[in-house]
Motif scaffolding. Structure first.
Motif, mmCIF file in Angstrom:
data_model
loop_
_atom_site.group_PDB
_atom_site.id
_atom_site.type_symbol
_atom_site.label_atom_id
_atom_site.label_comp_id
_atom_site.label_asym_id
_atom_site.label_seq_id
_atom_site.Cartn_x
_atom_site.Cartn_y
_atom_site.Cartn_z
ATOM 1 N N VAL A 244 0.792 -1.379 0.024
ATOM 2 C CA VAL A 244 0.051 -0.050 0.270
ATOM 3 C C VAL A 244 0.946 1.228 -0.004
ATOM 4 O O VAL A 244 0.760 2.221 -0.774
ATOM 5 N N PHE A 245 1.929 1.048 0.851
ATOM 6 C CA PHE A 245 2.942 2.166 0.797
ATOM 7 C C PHE A 245 3.271 2.513 -0.465
ATOM 8 O O PHE A 245 3.560 3.696 -0.858
ATOM 9 N N ALA A 246 3.957 1.350 -1.215
ATOM 10 C CA ALA A 246 4.621 1.949 -2.370
ATOM 11 C C ALA A 246 3.511 2.226 -3.655
ATOM 12 O O ALA A 246 3.760 3.062 -4.358
ATOM 13 N N ALA A 247 2.301 1.552 -3.435
ATOM 14 C CA ALA A 247 1.466 2.155 -4.414
ATOM 15 C C ALA A 247 1.148 3.342 -4.376
ATOM 16 O O ALA A 247 0.947 4.418 -5.244
ATOM 17 N N SER A 248 0.983 3.885 -3.024
ATOM 18 C CA SER A 248 0.339 5.238 -2.483
ATOM 19 C C SER A 248 1.556 6.197 -2.990
ATOM 20 O O SER A 248 1.236 7.339 -3.279
ATOM 21 N N ALA A 249 2.828 5.879 -2.756
ATOM 22 C CA ALA A 249 3.874 6.742 -3.018
ATOM 23 C C ALA A 249 4.091 6.943 -4.372
ATOM 24 O O ALA A 249 4.175 8.209 -4.911
ATOM 25 N N VAL A 250 3.870 5.835 -5.281
ATOM 26 C CA VAL A 250 3.997 6.143 -6.899
ATOM 27 C C VAL A 250 2.720 7.061 -7.365
ATOM 28 O O VAL A 250 3.096 7.751 -7.912
ATOM 29 N N ALA A 251 1.430 6.748 -6.858
ATOM 30 C CA ALA A 251 0.451 7.425 -7.205
ATOM 31 C C ALA A 251 0.341 8.943 -6.846
ATOM 32 O O ALA A 251 0.071 9.792 -7.464
ATOM 33 N N PHE A 252 1.085 9.324 -5.383
ATOM 34 C CA PHE A 252 1.153 10.749 -4.867
ATOM 35 C C PHE A 252 2.136 11.389 -6.005
ATOM 36 O O PHE A 252 1.989 12.656 -6.493
#
Length: 152
Positions: A64-72
């Motif tokens: 979730v952290f990796a995906a949200s960091a990429v999305a942000f």
């Protein structure tokens, strides 16, 4: 090691990581760590809500952290490119390019393809066809500090 840190700090580990990344953004140039920090804070919010559920393992949290960091990061990049405005002086720091199209009089004749002109208060090296001193020329291109001219 990561699993132990997350287990000891609980859902607050992501908040700590997010705040550290946001603080690091203040020290480092650019605007990049802020997006990763926001991803960590979002993971922290989700961790506060889902900490006691069985599926919220450290592996899921990391994904979730990796995906949200990429999305942000992608959203922030899109936001900043949309906010960029075009300048009313696009050639402000490109003095040679701003001279293209102007005409001048040769201060020294062009011999073997090289000569000099005076524009405003500056002498410029020029290249172009051989012409006598005093001939009128038009600047057609700029390569750094050298200008290319043609007979006007």
């Amino acid at each position: 090691m990561l699993a132990r840190i997350i287990a000891e700090l609980g859902p607050w580990s992501w908040w700590v990581l997010g705040m550290l990344l946001l603080a690091a953004e203040l020290v480092m140039p650019g605007v990049f760590l802020v997006w990763i920090g926001l991803g960590a804070i979002l993971t922290g919010v989700l961790s506060l809500l889902l900490w006691d559920t069985g599926f919220w393992s450290w592996q899921i949290q990391s994904l979730v952290f990796a995906a949200s960091a990429v999305a942000f990061t992608l959203a922030g990049r899109r936001l900043f490119t949309r906010l960029e405005t075009s300048s009313d002086e696009p050639l402000l720091n490109q003095r040679g390019a701003s001279l293209v199209g102007r005409t001048a009089v040769l201060a020294e004749p062009i011999r073997e393809g090289r000569g000099r002109i005076r524009l405003d208060d500056t002498f410029w090296l020029v290249s172009g066809p051989d012409l006598p001193g005093g001939a009128r020329v038009r600047i057609v291109s700029s390569d750094g500090r050298d200008l290319t001219v043609e007979e006007a």
